[in-house]
Design an enzyme around this catalytic site. Structure first.
Site, PDB file in Angstrom:
ATOM      1  N   LYS A 190       0.871  -1.182   0.000  1.00  0.00           N
ATOM      2  CA  LYS A 190       0.000   0.000   0.000  1.00  0.00           C
ATOM      3  C   LYS A 190       0.902   1.224   0.000  1.00  0.00           C
ATOM      4  CE  LYS A 190      -1.838   2.932   2.002  1.00  0.00           C
ATOM      5  NZ  LYS A 190      -1.812   4.420   1.738  1.00  0.00           N
ATOM      6  N   GLU A 265       9.897   1.779  10.819  1.00  0.00           N
ATOM      7  CA  GLU A 265      10.891   2.837  10.595  1.00  0.00           C
ATOM      8  C   GLU A 265      10.111   4.140  10.656  1.00  0.00           C
ATOM      9  OE1 GLU A 265      12.707   5.782   8.990  1.00  0.00           O
ATOM     10  OE2 GLU A 265      12.587   4.654   7.116  1.00  0.00           O
ATOM     11  N   GLY A 267       9.573   8.284  12.768  1.00  0.00           N
ATOM     12  CA  GLY A 267      10.055   9.648  12.643  1.00  0.00           C
ATOM     13  C   GLY A 267      11.481   9.842  13.128  1.00  0.00           C
ATOM     14  N   CYS A 299      13.584  11.381   6.661  1.00  0.00           N
ATOM     15  CA  CYS A 299      13.420  11.041   8.074  1.00  0.00           C
ATOM     16  C   CYS A 299      14.743  11.062   8.830  1.00  0.00           C
ATOM     17  CB  CYS A 299      12.747   9.683   8.218  1.00  0.00           C
ATOM     18  SG  CYS A 299      13.540   8.351   7.286  1.00  0.00           S
ATOM     19  N   GLU A 399       9.106  16.550  14.739  1.00  0.00           N
ATOM     20  CA  GLU A 399       9.542  16.383  13.348  1.00  0.00           C
ATOM     21  C   GLU A 399       8.787  17.357  12.445  1.00  0.00           C
ATOM     22  OE1 GLU A 399      10.722  12.641  10.562  1.00  0.00           O
ATOM     23  OE2 GLU A 399       8.754  12.547  11.511  1.00  0.00           O
ATOM     24  N   GLY A 472      11.335   3.836  16.159  1.00  0.00           N
ATOM     25  CA  GLY A 472      10.921   2.530  15.682  1.00  0.00           C
ATOM     26  C   GLY A 472      11.831   1.393  16.067  1.00  0.00           C
TER      27      GLY A 472
END
Length: 495
Positions: A190, A265, A267, A299, A399, A472
Site C-alpha cells: 500500500k 521505521e 520519525g 526522516c 519532526e 521505531g
C-alpha cells in the site's frame, strides 16, 4: 500504465492514463467508484487519478498473495532461482531508469538529478543485493545430547504487508519488497496515497522479470481505509511500515490483536554536531545538504545543528550563506537542488512550525528563509534556518519534515551528547571532528541507529538502518533486513 508523455517538461501539462490496482498479476479498477487525484507538486496540477482502495480491494489482494504463497511456485523455488528473478528485475529497473526517475519526480517533486542518481540506482541495488543474499539463506546442524540429529531451517513468513510513505516512494518500498521476496514471501504493498505511480510501474516490471502472479500486489488509496484493513487482516503474517511515529504506534497496537510482527521505521529529529576542531568548510557544506536534501522530507535529515561555542557564529554564517544560495526550482531542471514540497498540506505544516520561532516567547530567530516561494502554482518552501533555539521548543522536539534547520550552541562534549539525545527520536545523527578518539567516543553514546562522522546522509544497501526510541524498531538494508522476513524452525530427528 503508459508513460510516453514523461519526456515533456513542465512547460507542458503532463497527463497520464488513469491508474489501477495491481492484483494477482493483473490491473484492476477496484470495487469502489471513488478515485484520488495524483498532483504534480511543482505546478499543483492533476496528472492522473488512482482508485481509492476499499476493504474489498485489500481482501482480494491479500487473498491473491495467500494463494501465491500457499500454492504458487515462489516459496518452493530454490533461493538461487528467486535471486535470478530479482536480478532480472534490477536490470529492468536500470533499463527503464529514466522513465522511473521522471515518474518519481513528477509524483513527488524530487529533483530529477537526484531521482536518477539516488532513487533509481538504489532501487535497482535493492533487488540485486538481496538477490545475492537469497542464495545464502540456510540453516545449521546443532550438536545435541543423545542419539539424534538436530538442525534448523530458515523459512519465509507468508504474506507481508508493506506500507510506505511519500518522500522516497521507490527506495522505501523496495527496501521492504526486495528482502521479503528474496526470503520467499508474497507481498501486498500500500503506497502513500499521494505518490503511488512508481509502485505500480515497478510491480509491472517485476512481473516482466518473471515474478509469478499474486506474489506482489499493489493497492492504492487512503491509509485510513486500505492501510487500516491491511494492518488488521488476519492473513497478513508481517507488517513493514515506514511513516510517522503517531501512525506507527497505532499500527503496532492494531497488529498486536493478531500477534502480527511489525517492522517500524518511524520519525526522526537527527542532531548534527560540529565540534570546534572540525574542518569547518566541510562541516558547513554537510550541514546544509543534510537539511535541504529531498526538500527536508528525509526522516534521517540533519535538522538539528549543534555547534560548539567557539565556532558558533562562523558556522552559523556559513550555513545561512549556503542555505540562501541553494538552487530552488523546477524539479525537471537539471540544476535544481531543492524542489517543491510533496503536497500543499505538507507545505502548510512547515509554515506553521516556522511561525513558532516568533510565537514561543522569542525561542529562536529566523535568519534565512522562513517563507514559501510563489512559483508556477507549486508548493515551494525557502530553505529556512532558525538560530538560538531552546531545547524545549517544538521546533527542536517535533519532526517538521521540511527544509528547516534549528541551530543551537553547546560548550562541552557532555552537553552536546545530552542535547543530541534530548528528543524522543533516535533514527540518525552526525558529528564533525578531527579527533578520532572523540569521534568513536561520541558515536558510541549517541542514541541513534545510524551515525555519520565527518559527512552526512551517505547510505548503502549493505548498511542496516533503523531507529532507537520513538524512531521505531527493526532494521532495513543489509543482511539484518533479510532476517526480518524469515522465521527459524528447529527439527530433531531421533536416531
Amino acid at each position: 500504465m503508459s508513460t510516453d508523455t514523461l519526456t515533456q517538461d513542465h512547460a507542458e501539462q503532463v497527463v497520464l492514463p488513469p491508474g489501477k490496482h495491481y492484483i494477482d498479476g493483473q490491473w484492476s479498477d477496484g470495487s469502489g467508484s471513488e478515485r484520488r487525484d495524483v498532483v504534480d507538486p511543482s505546478t499543483g496540477r492533476v496528472v492522473t487519478t488512482v482508485p481509492e482502495g476499499t476493504v474489498e480491494d485489500v481482501d482480494r489482494a491479500v487473498a491473491a498473495a495467500r494463494r501465491a504463497f500457499d500454492s504458487g511456485p515462489w516459496r518452493t523455488m530454490s533461493p538461487r532461482e528467486r535471486g535470478a528473478v530479482l536480478q532480472r528485475a534490477a536490470a529492468l529497473i536500470m533499463e527503464h531508469g529514466e522513465e522511473l526517475a521522471r515518474l518519481e519526480s513528477l509524483d513527488t517533486g524530487k529533483p530529477i538529478t537526484f531521482a536518477r542518481m539516488i532513487d533509481t540506482n538504489t532501487t535497482a541495488e535493492h533487488f540485486s543485493y538481496f538477490a545475492g543474499l537469497a542464495g545464502a539463506i540456510e540453516g545449521a546442524t546443532r550438536g545435541i545430547r543423545g542419539p539424534g540429529l538436530a538442525y534448523t531451517r530458515r523459512e519465509p513468513l507468508g504474506v507481508v504487508a508493506a506500507i510506505t510513505p511519500f518522500n522516497f516512494p521507490m527506495i522505501l518500498s523496495t527496501s521492504k519488497i526486495a528482502p521479503a521476496l528474496a526470503a520467499g514471501n508474497t507481498v501486498v504493498h500500500k503506497p502513500a496515497e499521494d505518490t503511488p505511480l512508481t509502485a505500480l510501474r515497478i510491480a509491472e516490471l517485476l512481473t516482466e522479470a518473471g515474478l509469478p502472479a499474486g506474489v506482489l500486489n499493489v493497492v492504492t488509496g487512503h491509509g485510513a481505509v486500505a492501510g487500516d484493513r491491511l494492518t488488521r487482516h488476519p492473513d497478513v503474517d508481517r507488517i513493514a511500515f515506514t511513516g510517522s511515529t503517531k501512525v506507527g504506534s497505532a499500527i503496532a497496537a492494531t497488529a498486536a490483536a493478531n500477534v502480527t510482527p511489525v517492522t517500524m521505521e518511524l520519525g526522526g529529529k537527527s542532531a548534527n554536531i560540529v565540534f570546534d576542531d572540525a574542518d569547518l568548510d566541510e562541516a558547513v557544506q554537510a550541514a546544509v545538504s543534510a537539511f535541504v536534501f529531498n526538500t527536508g522530507q528525509f526522516c534521517m535529515g540533519g535538522t538539528r545543528l549543534l555547534v560548539q561555542r567557539g565556532v558558533y557564529e562562523q558556522v552559523l554564517a556559513g550555513v545561512v550563506g549556503g542555505a540562501t544560495h541553494v538552487p530552488v526550482g523546477d524539479p525537471l531542471d537539471e540544476g535544481t537542488v531543492v524542489g517543491p514540497m510533496a503536497g500543499e498540506r505538507h507545505l502548510e505544516n512547515v509554515e506553521r512550525f516556522v511561525a513558532l520561532a516568533d510565537g514561543e516567547g522569542g525561542r529562536g530567530r529566523v535568519v534565512a528563509g522562513g517563507q514559501r516561494i510563489e512559483k508556477d502554482g507549486g508548493f515551494y518552501m525557502a530553505p529556512t534556518v532558525v538560530a538560538d533555539v531552546a531545547q524545549d521548543s517544538r521546533l527542536v522536539q517535533e519532526e517538521i519534515f521540511g527544509p528547516v534547520l534549528t541551530v543551537q550552541v553547546f560548550d562541552t562534549e557532555e552537553e552536546a551528547i545530552a542535547l543530541a539525545n534530548g528528543t524522543p527520536y533516535g533514527l540518525a545523527a552526525g558529528l564533525h571532528t578531527k579527533d578520532v578518539a572523540r569521534a568513536h567516543r561520541v558515536a558510541a553514546r549517541l542514541e541513534a541507529g545510524l551515525i555519520w562522522v565527518n559527512t552526512y546522509g551517505i547510505l548503502d544497501v549493505s548498511l542496516p538502518f533503523g531507529g532507537y526510541k520513538a524512531s521505531g524498531y527493526g532494521r532495513e538494508n543489509g543482511p539484518e533486513a533479510l532476517d526480518e522476513y524469515l522465521q527459524t524452525k528447529s527439527v530433531y530427528v531421533a536416531l
